[in-house]
Write an enzyme that holds these catalytic residues in place. Structure first.
Site, PDB file in Angstrom:
ATOM      1  N   ASP A  78     -14.444 -71.009 -18.603  1.00  0.00           N
ATOM      2  CA  ASP A  78     -13.939 -71.799 -18.590  1.00  0.00           C
ATOM      3  C   ASP A  78     -13.557 -71.437 -20.323  1.00  0.00           C
ATOM      4  OD1 ASP A  78     -16.663 -72.115 -20.445  1.00  0.00           O
ATOM      5  OD2 ASP A  78     -16.139 -73.969 -21.218  1.00  0.00           O
ATOM      6  N   ASP A  81     -17.216 -68.692 -23.615  1.00  0.00           N
ATOM      7  CA  ASP A  81     -18.508 -67.974 -23.190  1.00  0.00           C
ATOM      8  C   ASP A  81     -18.693 -67.955 -21.517  1.00  0.00           C
ATOM      9  OD1 ASP A  81     -18.294 -70.604 -21.377  1.00  0.00           O
ATOM     10  OD2 ASP A  81     -18.871 -71.519 -22.790  1.00  0.00           O
ATOM     11  N   TYR A 230     -19.884 -80.553 -21.146  1.00  0.00           N
ATOM     12  CA  TYR A 230     -18.516 -81.279 -19.931  1.00  0.00           C
ATOM     13  C   TYR A 230     -19.362 -82.356 -19.680  1.00  0.00           C
ATOM     14  CZ  TYR A 230     -16.174 -77.238 -20.749  1.00  0.00           C
ATOM     15  OH  TYR A 230     -15.417 -76.051 -21.656  1.00  0.00           O
ATOM     16  N   GLU A 466     -11.320 -71.689 -30.707  1.00  0.00           N
ATOM     17  CA  GLU A 466     -12.226 -71.375 -29.726  1.00  0.00           C
ATOM     18  C   GLU A 466     -10.409 -71.073 -28.005  1.00  0.00           C
ATOM     19  OE1 GLU A 466     -15.522 -72.821 -27.765  1.00  0.00           O
ATOM     20  OE2 GLU A 466     -15.507 -71.251 -26.219  1.00  0.00           O
TER      21      GLU A 466
END
Ligand SMILES: *[C@@H]1O[C@H](CO)[C@@H](O)[C@H](O)[C@H]1NC(C)=O
Ligand SMILES: *[C@@H]1O[C@H](CO)[C@@H](O)[C@H](O)[C@H]1NC(C)=O
Ligand SMILES: *[C@@H]1O[C@H](CO)[C@@H](O)[C@H](O)[C@H]1NC(C)=O
Length: 488
Positions: A78, A81, A230, A466
């Site tokens: 995603d 990571d 999420y 990120e």
């Protein structure tokens, strides 16, 4: 992303403004479009194909699914990571597909790459659907152990646990988003690979039935595995709406329109994201009226326009903020995801209004397609470097872009140059280093600046540094639109 870094962040304030603005007075949208798609190659899991352009990545996650005796290789990580979170992956795929459907004709040079990016998502989502109607696989990788390590995907050592939703532990949110992605992608491949398209649509209908029959929020049964990462904060009604809207597009079966109306969703939202799909669904359903001339969908025009009025900077009913530098500002965690998703909806709606020769009003302000386009363009220009910092928030675009993005693979020497396994804790030397990342994650758009246009080019400041697949996915469509509107 997610849990806030405690380290004091370095606010970047010393860079001399040097935006990547060409002689034409705007950034090179075509170049940004090409790069925005290369980013998806950097996020690939599984066996990389011979055509992989981003060379510092290698195969990873080749046994994903084996703990459940199922093949769950492939798909996308995603963000920074190594977890394959199905919920945002499905949303990313839906938005990539929508980008191709709406603006694919305008991206001739990149259309193949964009379709590949969609297919990398749908090939995985089809595998995730292989046990329907008994189960839908929704995630590979234990986020809590993964996030305690700083490792390349190529040598990750944390459990590749497989998570699923079932009739007794339902997840209408993730199942409906998966249905939306497959239905949207079935349209992308309708003319280029009919068999694949059919398979996508049949599977989309199965996933939708599963979502509708077994109702619930996936976070109820999966809790710490999906939250706070999420978590389904907005519940699942918005995904049922969104999935039915996409199935209506893909099948033109009026039962999906009746379904949408029967949900009776009245609440508005000024946020369109991996969590909340209401604005996107309304814009898509307004298309059904404006472009397809389906009178039965006329009510969605007003709903879509209420959303437009809630985000346009000069609207009297605006509810989102803007930074002093002119960036739409919704939330401090990866704010650029809201900027790219809103810009996409503005671009798509500009197109629909133009086709149907319409305008609308926010209070006294008359909104034309060109007003929508200009707002979207201004947001994209900001992202690409036309901002108070003169910093491009797209990695590898222009001369001044973030150097220390919060991304394991980008920050650790590539397995191609250093084949020695780098363990869970060992990798943190690269996280804590002040050096620039050794690998350029071309095209990655990071979380972005804070509400005062300040930005920390610092790995620990993940809300800003990120990248994520769902930041880039809607941008693909908007960049195609702008590249076509402003041909060099
Ligand atoms: C598509 O599917 C049909 C029926 O299964 C098959 O006969 C045909 O060869 C397939 N076409 C391609 C291009 O794979
Ligand atoms: C799902 O989540 C939403 C939002 O938190 C909540 O309003 C709703 O009651 C939940 N539904 C179920 C069945 O738990
Ligand atoms: C971001 O917003 C949250 C919620 O409003 C707040 O708790 C947090 O302190 C904020 N973080 C930053 C870096 O501004």
């Amino acid at each position: 992303m997610r849990k806030m870094g405690l380290e004091k962040t370095l606010v970047l304030g010393i860079f001399v403004a040097f935006a990547a603005v060409g002689v034409s007075g705007h950034p090179d949208y075509q170049d940004a479009l090409s790069k925005s798609l290369i980013f998806f190659e950097g996020q690939r899991s599984g066996k990389l194909p011979p055509g992989q352009n981003l060379k510092w990545r290698a195969d990873s996650g080749l046994t994903d699914g084996s703990t459940e005796n199922v093949d769950l290789t492939g798909g996308y990580y995603d963000a920074g990571d190594n977890v394959k979170f199905g919920f945002p992956m499905a949303f990313t795929t839906t938005m990539l597909a929508w980008s191709v459907l709406e603006f694919g004709r305008w991206m001739p040079k990149e259309l193949d790459h964009a379709r590949e990016a969609v297919r990398w998502g749908t090939d995985y989502l089809l595998k995730a659907c292989s046990a329907l109607p008994e189960a839908l696989y929704i995630q590979v990788g234990d986020p809590n152990t993964d996030h305690k390590c700083w490792q390349r995907a190529e040598d990750m050592s944390t459990p590749r646990s497989v998570y699923k939703v079932t009739p007794s532990n339902p997840g209408s949110d993730v199942a409906a988003e998966t249905a939306a992605a497959l239905a949207a992608a079935s349209l992308v491949f309708r003319r280029v690979d009919g068999n694949y398209s059919k398979k996508l649509l049949q599977t989309a209908e199965k996933a939708f039935t599963f979502a509708d029959n077994y109702r619930g929020n996936y976070s109820d049964s999966l809790s710490s595995v999906v939250c706070p990462f999420y978590c389904s904060y907005s519940g699942y009604q918005d995904e049922l709406l969104w999935a039915a809207a996409w199935l209506l597009m893909a099948t033109q079966n009026p039962s999906y329109l009746s379904y949408v109306q029967s949900l009776g969703i009245n609440s508005d939202s000024d946020m369109f994201s991996w969590d909340n799909k209401i604005p996107g669904a309304r814009v898509l359903l307004a298309r059904e009226y404006l472009v397809e001339k389906n009178e039965a969908a006329s009510s969605f025009k007003e709903q879509a326009e209420r959303f437009m009025c809630s985000v346009l900077p000069d609207s009297s009913s605006r509810s989102v903020g803007y930074t002093p530098g002119g960036l739409l500002y919704k939330l401090n965690g990866s704010n650029l995801q809201y900027v790219t998703s809103v810009s996409f909806l503005l671009s798509a709606y500009a197109k629909y209004l133009k086709i149907s020769k319409q305008t609308f009003s926010c209070g006294d302000m008359v909104v034309s397609p060109s007003i929508l386009r200009k707002v979207a363009q201004k947001q994209v220009d900001y992202i690409l470097g036309d901002n108070p910092r003169g910093l491009s928030y797209m990695v590898g675009f222009g001369n001044n872009f973030p150097q220390r993005i919060h991304h394991r693979g980008s920050s650790i020497p590539s397995i191609r140059s250093n084949s020695q396994n780098i363990g869970c804790d060992q990798g943190f030397q690269f996280y804590h280093a002040t050096d620039a990342n050794p690998n350029i994650l071309t095209g990655a758009v990071v979380g972005g600046p804070d509400r005062n246009d300040a930005f920390s080019d610092d790995r620990s400041s993940y809300a800003q540094s990120e990248p994520a697949t769902y930041i880039n996915a809607p941008l693909v469509g908007t960049l195609s639109y702008l590249a076509a509107c402003f041909k060099p």
